[in-house]
Scaffold this active site. Structure first.
Site, PDB file in Angstrom:
ATOM      1  N   ASN A 183      20.315  30.020  50.109  1.00  0.00           N
ATOM      2  CA  ASN A 183      21.347  30.914  49.579  1.00  0.00           C
ATOM      3  C   ASN A 183      21.457  30.674  48.075  1.00  0.00           C
ATOM      4  O   ASN A 183      20.768  29.811  47.505  1.00  0.00           O
ATOM      5  CB  ASN A 183      22.688  30.724  50.302  1.00  0.00           C
ATOM      6  N   LYS A 185      23.828  29.370  46.113  1.00  0.00           N
ATOM      7  CA  LYS A 185      24.314  28.050  45.711  1.00  0.00           C
ATOM      8  C   LYS A 185      23.211  27.003  45.842  1.00  0.00           C
ATOM      9  O   LYS A 185      23.024  26.166  44.950  1.00  0.00           O
ATOM     10  CB  LYS A 185      25.515  27.656  46.573  1.00  0.00           C
ATOM     11  N   GLU A 186      22.468  27.065  46.931  1.00  0.00           N
ATOM     12  CA  GLU A 186      21.377  26.113  47.153  1.00  0.00           C
ATOM     13  C   GLU A 186      20.261  26.300  46.134  1.00  0.00           C
ATOM     14  O   GLU A 186      19.705  25.323  45.615  1.00  0.00           O
ATOM     15  CB  GLU A 186      20.839  26.268  48.571  1.00  0.00           C
ATOM     16  N   ASP A 250      22.078  31.888  59.211  1.00  0.00           N
ATOM     17  CA  ASP A 250      21.289  31.660  60.421  1.00  0.00           C
ATOM     18  C   ASP A 250      20.770  32.979  60.986  1.00  0.00           C
ATOM     19  O   ASP A 250      19.649  33.049  61.516  1.00  0.00           O
ATOM     20  CB  ASP A 250      22.137  30.954  61.486  1.00  0.00           C
TER      21      ASP A 250
END
Length: 297
Positions: A183, A185-186, A250
């Site tokens: 995502n 942020k990651e 997911d």
């Protein structure tokens, strides 16, 4: 023959639906539990989505030998999820307990019970022994210990395509695999940059892997490797309303893997994964999206 091997950290999700009342002891909130539900979380939610999509797959994980493990096994069975769960007596089954309003489903707070513990060599070999008939490996790495550096080394050596959604702490594990699914942020955290597009481009180059970037309200973007037929694909969000983003990532991982293994072209796989996320966020908690829902939307 199972086509997809889903490997990762399985979590027991507990939902307590409560009514609110005055606390006779202090000003802190007081809740009365009216109804409790259990759902498969972590890699279990990816499995629930693959099951809802009708996939031929097996969930492979390591759990404890405790009361929560018993509940988790029943929840997975009720969800018709094909499993190979390795039991480790020294391990604690992870549980996330959420408190929500019985009236409107509003999320009040969460309590987690977990202890990170990497799997041992015996567990690594047990996992590898279940992969001979698999065509695609899907990793759902919540950084709880089921995915170790040693396991990833051995998985790469199988020569099978690997699609992974993982926490930034394990970035070094996933170089040279088929595709990663971070995502925003990651991606920012792993790249050290402030722009998600530049971050995805940097990760693609550094890790030598394709990147499917989940951009929340901005939709989803794909970044291919040099020589691929598609180098960049963007889709705006399909969400018509956002109730709860829990588990939407997911749904993306499961939907892309589902359509990819069925032979759909890359652009359709990404489009349907994006639609799946848009459906998932319109429901409270983790929601398993079916193929019928994706096509109808």
């Amino acid at each position: 023959m199972s086509k997809i091997a889903l490997i990762g950290d399985v979590i027991l999700d507990k939902y307590d639906y409560c009514s609110n009342r005055e606390n006779p002891e202090s000003s802190a909130p007081c809740y009365t539990i009216e109804r409790t539900e259990y759902k498969p979380g972590g890699a279990g939610n990816v499995a629930a989505n693959l099951s809802a999509l009708g996939d031929d797959f097996e969930l492979i994980s390591v759990i404890g030998n405790d009361e929560n493990a018993k509940i988790l096994k029943k929840v997975l069975s009720d969800s018709k999820i094909s499993c190979n769960l390795i039991v480790d007596d020294s391990r604690e089954t992870i549980i996330k307990e959420r408190t929500l309003s019985i009236h409107d489903g509003r999320y009040h707070f969460r309590k987690d019970k977990e202890r990170k513990q990497y799997i041992n060599e015996n567990h690594t070999l047990e996992i590898l022994n279940h992969l001979s008939d698999m065509e695609l490996i899907v990793i759902s790495d919540y950084n709880k210990g089921v995915i170790s550096e040693r396991l990833m080394e051995r998985l790469k050596q199988t020569g099978k395509k690997i699609i992974a959604d993982f926490k930034p702490a394990h970035k070094s594990f996933y170089r040279d695999i088929f595709m990663i699914v971070p995502n925003m942020k990651e991606a920012l955290q792993m790249s050290g940059l402030e722009n998600e597009i530049e971050s995805a481009e940097k990760l693609r180059r550094e890790m030598k892997t394709r990147v499917l970037l989940k951009r929340s309200e901005r939709g989803i973007s794909y970044f291919g490797l040099e020589g691929d037929s598609e180098l960049r694909i963007d889709f705006p969000t399909e969400a018509k309303k956002v109730f709860d983003v829990t588990g939407a990532g997911d749904s993306v991982l499961a939907a892309f893997s589902h359509f990819y293994i069925k032979g759909f072209n890359l652009e359709d796989c990404i489009r349907f994964a994006n639609k799946s996320a848009g459906i998932a966020v319109s429901y409270p908690g983790c929601y398993a999206v079916s193929e019928k829902e994706i096509f109808e939307n």
